[in-house]
Design an enzyme around this catalytic site. Structure first.
Site, short mmCIF file in Angstrom:
data_model
loop_
_atom_site.label_atom_id
_atom_site.label_comp_id
_atom_site.label_asym_id
_atom_site.label_seq_id
_atom_site.Cartn_x
_atom_site.Cartn_y
_atom_site.Cartn_z
N GLY A 1 26.32 -0.42 -12.45
CA GLY A 1 26.72 0.74 -11.63
C GLY A 1 25.88 1.96 -11.97
N LEU B 1 20.66 2.43 -8.83
CA LEU B 1 20.45 1.47 -7.76
C LEU B 1 21.77 0.85 -7.31
N GLY B 2 22.59 0.47 -8.30
CA GLY B 2 23.86 -0.19 -7.98
C GLY B 2 24.75 0.68 -7.12
N TYR C 1 0.86 -1.18 0.00
CA TYR C 1 0.00 0.00 0.00
C TYR C 1 0.90 1.23 0.00
N GLY C 2 0.71 2.08 -0.98
CA GLY C 2 1.60 3.24 -1.12
C GLY C 2 2.61 3.04 -2.24
N GLY C 3 2.80 1.79 -2.67
CA GLY C 3 3.67 1.50 -3.81
C GLY C 3 5.13 1.24 -3.45
N THR C 4 5.96 1.25 -4.48
CA THR C 4 7.37 0.90 -4.35
C THR C 4 8.12 1.87 -3.43
N CYS C 5 7.91 3.16 -3.68
CA CYS C 5 8.75 4.17 -3.03
C CYS C 5 8.74 4.08 -1.50
N HIS D 1 22.43 31.35 6.49
CA HIS D 1 23.81 30.99 6.81
C HIS D 1 23.86 30.26 8.15
C1 LIG Z 1 15.55 0.61 -4.28
C2 LIG Z 1 14.95 1.74 -5.05
C3 LIG Z 1 15.26 3.05 -4.70
C4 LIG Z 1 14.68 4.11 -5.40
N1 LIG Z 1 15.00 5.38 -5.02
C5 LIG Z 1 14.38 6.43 -5.62
C6 LIG Z 1 14.62 7.75 -5.16
O1 LIG Z 1 15.40 7.99 -4.24
N2 LIG Z 1 13.95 8.75 -5.77
C7 LIG Z 1 13.06 8.52 -6.79
O2 LIG Z 1 12.45 9.48 -7.27
N3 LIG Z 1 12.84 7.28 -7.26
C8 LIG Z 1 13.47 6.23 -6.69
N4 LIG Z 1 13.21 4.95 -7.13
C9 LIG Z 1 12.26 4.76 -8.24
C10 LIG Z 1 10.82 4.89 -7.72
O3 LIG Z 1 10.64 4.05 -6.61
C11 LIG Z 1 9.83 4.54 -8.81
O4 LIG Z 1 10.08 5.31 -9.95
C12 LIG Z 1 8.41 4.81 -8.34
O5 LIG Z 1 8.13 4.16 -7.14
C13 LIG Z 1 7.43 4.36 -9.41
O6 LIG Z 1 6.14 4.55 -8.94
P1 LIG Z 1 4.88 4.13 -9.78
O7 LIG Z 1 3.87 5.18 -9.49
O8 LIG Z 1 5.23 3.88 -11.18
O9 LIG Z 1 4.40 2.74 -9.19
P2 LIG Z 1 4.85 1.87 -7.95
O10 LIG Z 1 5.08 2.69 -6.75
O11 LIG Z 1 5.92 0.95 -8.37
O12 LIG Z 1 3.52 1.05 -7.65
C14 LIG Z 1 3.01 0.09 -8.49
C15 LIG Z 1 2.08 -0.82 -7.67
O13 LIG Z 1 1.29 -1.62 -8.52
C16 LIG Z 1 1.11 -2.89 -7.92
N5 LIG Z 1 0.73 -3.81 -9.02
C17 LIG Z 1 1.49 -4.30 -10.04
N6 LIG Z 1 0.76 -5.07 -10.86
C18 LIG Z 1 -0.50 -5.08 -10.36
C19 LIG Z 1 -1.72 -5.70 -10.76
N7 LIG Z 1 -1.80 -6.45 -11.86
N8 LIG Z 1 -2.82 -5.51 -9.98
C20 LIG Z 1 -2.77 -4.75 -8.87
N9 LIG Z 1 -1.64 -4.14 -8.44
C21 LIG Z 1 -0.52 -4.29 -9.17
C22 LIG Z 1 2.46 -3.15 -7.28
O14 LIG Z 1 2.37 -4.11 -6.23
C23 LIG Z 1 2.83 -1.77 -6.76
O15 LIG Z 1 2.44 -1.55 -5.43
C24 LIG Z 1 13.77 3.86 -6.46
C25 LIG Z 1 13.45 2.54 -6.82
C26 LIG Z 1 14.03 1.49 -6.12
C27 LIG Z 1 13.66 0.08 -6.50
N1 LIG Z 2 17.90 8.14 -6.45
C1 LIG Z 2 17.02 7.78 -7.35
O1 LIG Z 2 16.26 8.60 -7.87
C2 LIG Z 2 16.91 6.33 -7.75
C3 LIG Z 2 17.51 5.33 -6.99
C4 LIG Z 2 17.40 4.00 -7.41
C5 LIG Z 2 16.71 3.69 -8.56
N2 LIG Z 2 16.13 4.72 -9.27
C6 LIG Z 2 15.40 4.42 -10.52
O2 LIG Z 2 15.39 3.04 -10.78
C7 LIG Z 2 15.91 2.80 -12.09
C8 LIG Z 2 16.59 1.47 -12.16
O3 LIG Z 2 17.87 1.55 -11.53
P1 LIG Z 2 19.09 0.68 -12.03
O4 LIG Z 2 20.32 1.17 -11.34
O5 LIG Z 2 18.72 -0.75 -11.94
O6 LIG Z 2 19.16 1.02 -13.59
P2 LIG Z 2 20.04 2.11 -14.37
O7 LIG Z 2 19.51 2.13 -15.73
O8 LIG Z 2 20.11 3.39 -13.61
O9 LIG Z 2 21.53 1.51 -14.38
C9 LIG Z 2 21.82 0.26 -14.93
C10 LIG Z 2 23.34 0.13 -15.05
O10 LIG Z 2 23.65 -1.23 -15.31
C11 LIG Z 2 24.63 -1.28 -16.36
N3 LIG Z 2 24.47 -2.61 -16.99
C12 LIG Z 2 23.45 -3.04 -17.75
N4 LIG Z 2 23.63 -4.34 -18.08
C13 LIG Z 2 24.79 -4.74 -17.51
C14 LIG Z 2 25.51 -5.98 -17.45
N5 LIG Z 2 25.06 -7.07 -18.06
N6 LIG Z 2 26.67 -6.01 -16.77
C15 LIG Z 2 27.14 -4.90 -16.12
N7 LIG Z 2 26.50 -3.71 -16.15
C16 LIG Z 2 25.34 -3.64 -16.80
C17 LIG Z 2 24.29 -0.10 -17.24
O11 LIG Z 2 25.40 0.29 -18.04
C18 LIG Z 2 23.92 0.96 -16.20
O12 LIG Z 2 25.04 1.67 -15.73
C19 LIG Z 2 16.83 3.99 -12.36
O13 LIG Z 2 17.01 4.23 -13.73
C20 LIG Z 2 16.11 5.11 -11.68
O14 LIG Z 2 15.17 5.65 -12.57
C21 LIG Z 2 16.21 6.01 -8.89
#
Ligand SMILES: Cc1cc2nc3c(=O)[nH]c(=O)nc-3n(C[C@H](O)[C@H](O)[C@H](O)COP(=O)(O)OP(=O)(O)OC[C@H]3O[C@@H](n4cnc5c(N)ncnc54)[C@H](O)[C@@H]3O)c2cc1C
Ligand SMILES: NC(=O)c1ccc[n+]([C@@H]2O[C@H](COP(=O)([O-])OP(=O)(O)OC[C@H]3O[C@@H](n4cnc5c(N)ncnc54)[C@H](O)[C@@H]3O)[C@@H](O)[C@H]2O)c1
Length: 465
Positions: free
Chosen positions: A179, A182-183, A45-49, A448
């Site tokens: 890298g 996420l990495g 609930y609330g999604g991924t974030c 400041h």
């Molecule tokens: C580890 C990590 C760190 C991140 N850090 C950042 C960050 O610092 N800043 C940032 O801006 N972004 C960050 N992101 C990316 C960000 O989390 C996503 O871009 C964002 O959450 C996407 O939101 P959304 O609205 O697309 O859907 P989501 O929040 O992904 O929600 C989708 C929902 O749909 C549900 N769902 C899927 N299929 C179905 C179905 N068939 N029926 C019912 N429900 C379903 C899922 O369970 C989920 O709850 C990060 C991502 C990850 C994985």
């Molecule tokens: N701070 C944030 O806003 C935040 C944090 C985490 C994730 N995210 C979101 O989630 C998305 C997914 O993150 P991500 O890091 O998985 O994807 P990404 O697209 O940011 O990075 C993927 C990296 O993996 C490398 N790569 C791809 N295939 C490879 C392989 N076979 N071997 C080695 N390297 C390889 C690519 O060159 C790239 O550098 C991001 O693009 C971003 O939009 C955002």
């Protein structure tokens, strides 16, 4: 066996409780529309974030940076994960409560799948519910891609970012494939917690989309923290040992290996559409598996919209939030100016390594390639006299860089590798959006000691041509 199917109807059906879906659902319910929101997991609930993305990972950044030398690594990590769990469960409950607080909103827990262009089923067998609505929003997010590396998918040491966030046992060593955002964030977090971390990146250098000087400065900081960074590698296979996995890779024509207790693929995330049965609704997807949308986020069926990661746009929470605004303008904004996704200007990004790297607009290389006449200002954080905050919090690493149009004095881009980068960049992006010049930013008055006041100085540090 007789089965009963409950049938619901709504004005708007929202599939997925993500940022865009919930933002739209609240506004629609507030406007008196009957909204049904379907979420497949009670843990989401609330999604991924707030559950497994930005919020827990940024809390781990905070905890990992607060670790003191005398803290025992595994015990401290377990306590940190407990802190994260407490926060995410509070946020999850808050998200559900807020949605249920609307008289006209109903939350259903189960996986939604289209039956036709106005109807989905949720769940199966006796618990099946069908929901029919004239307007449908799809907000199902994204999931990690597991690259096709022999032995990787089968490895018992394979972990996802969610596993790492939720497991309270600190792996002694972590190998990360990829890298990117996420990495690098997980590399920085787990290194600060005390794990041995190796990053295997396919590109020739980290952060290939950034200017080389910025990428190099970030790489030096990460390597200086003890993260082993290998670029230009091709990962060729994974094999399991008792406690670790051995990852084989090729670099400069040689085959090498690295062992890790945990193995995190961080090579991108793909839209979640597998179980939606989109064909039944006539909703088209792109070659990359995203739901195809126009600039108003309408799919190939104009009464169905797609918001957030699932529509193939940039994968950031604030982009999904803005997607909700675009869709709400269509659904509630009669007679008003209707936003589109192409209206977006100067969208900033922050990579939460320590210190964070925030960027917006053009890179120097892009601006030069476009033949623009530019001034480039650059200064190391340690040298910014107008920013003593870096010294007061003992984080003086990093660099600030601005690309300024030499004729108009407008800021074209910025890369800020610095304490508080995620905050400063928002001021810079706002200036870019509203035509505030570099000189005006320089001459403004800031509190400041803050990091923003670095703007008083850096625009004068123009690099020699
Ligand atoms: C580890 C990590 C760190 C991140 N850090 C950042 C960050 O610092 N800043 C940032 O801006 N972004 C960050 N992101 C990316 C960000 O989390 C996503 O871009 C964002 O959450 C996407 O939101 P959304 O609205 O697309 O859907 P989501 O929040 O992904 O929600 C989708 C929902 O749909 C549900 N769902 C899927 N299929 C179905 C179905 N068939 N029926 C019912 N429900 C379903 C899922 O369970 C989920 O709850 C990060 C991502 C990850 C994985
Ligand atoms: N701070 C944030 O806003 C935040 C944090 C985490 C994730 N995210 C979101 O989630 C998305 C997914 O993150 P991500 O890091 O998985 O994807 P990404 O697209 O940011 O990075 C993927 C990296 O993996 C490398 N790569 C791809 N295939 C490879 C392989 N076979 N071997 C080695 N390297 C390889 C690519 O060159 C790239 O550098 C991001 O693009 C971003 O939009 C955002």
């Amino acid at each position: 066996m007789e089965t009963t199917t409950e049938a619901l109807s709504a004005d708007v059906l929202v599939i997925g409780f993500g940022k865009g879906g919930k933002t739209a659902a609240h506004a629609l319910a507030e406007a008196g529309r009957r909204v049904v929101l379907v979420e497949r997991s009670a843990h989401m609930y609330g999604g991924t974030c707030p559950n497994v993305g930005c919020v827990p990972s940024k809390m781990l950044v905070h905890y990992s940076n607060a670790k003191r030398l005398e803290d025992e690594a595994r015990e401290y990590f377990a306590k940190s994960v407990a802190g994260v769990r407490a926060l995410t469960s509070a946020f999850r409950a808050g998200n559900l409560e807020a949605m249920n607080g609307h008289e006209t909103a109903t939350v259903i827990t189960g996986e939604a799948s289209f039956v036709d262009e106005h109807t989905v089923t949720v769940g199966a067998g006796e618990d099946r519910i069908t929901v029919t609505a004239p307007t449908i929003l799809i907000n199902t997010g994204s999931e990690p891609v597991i690259p096709a590396i022999p032995g990787l998918a089968e490895s018992s040491h394979l972990v996802s970012s969610t596993d790492l966030i939720e497991n309270d046992r600190l792996p002694a060593s972590l190998v990360i494939v990829g890298g990117g955002y996420l990495g690098l964030e997980f590399a920085s977090i787990y290194r600060h917690f005390g794990a041995e971390v190796t990053v295997l990146e396919a590109a020739d250098r980290l952060l290939p989309r950034e200017d080389e000087d910025i990428a190099l400065a970030a790489t030096e900081i990460l390597a200086g923290d003890g993260i082993r960074i290998l670029t230009g590698v091709r990962v060729t296979g994974v094999s399991d040992n008792e406690d670790t996995a051995t990852v084989s890779y090729e670099k400069d024509g040689r085959t090498l290996t690295v062992d890790g207790h945990a193995l995190l693929p961080a090579t991108g995330r793909r839209p979640v559409t597998d179980h939606l049965n989109l064909q039944a609704a006539g909703v088209r997807t792109t070659a990359r598996g995203a739901i195809e949308v126009d600039e108003h986020l309408r799919t190939s069926r104009p009464h169905i919209y797609a918001l957030g990661d699932v529509n193939g746009g940039e994968q950031f929470t604030y982009v999904s939030f803005d997607d909700a605004r675009v869709v709400l303008d269509q659904l509630l904004g009669e007679g008003k100016l209707q936003r589109t996704v192409t209206d977006r200007v100067a969208v900033p990004h922050t990579l939460f390594i320590t210190p964070p790297l925030a960027t917006v607009g053009l890179k120097e290389t892009q601006a030069r390639a476009e033949g623009r006449k530019i001034k480039v200002s650059r200064e190391k954080v340690a040298d910014i006299v107008a920013m003593p905050r870096a010294y007061t919090v003992e984080e003086t690493r990093g660099v600030w860089k601005f690309i300024v149009d030499a004729d108009t004095d407008l800021v074209l881009g910025a890369a800020l590798l610095t304490i508080d980068a995620q905050e400063i960049i928002n001021t810079v992006a706002l200036a870019m959006r509203h035509g505030i010049t570099a000189t005006q930013l320089r001459d403004s008055i800031y509190t400041h000691p803050s990091s923003t006041e670095g703007l008083n100085e850096v625009f004068d540090k123009v690099l020699p041509e």
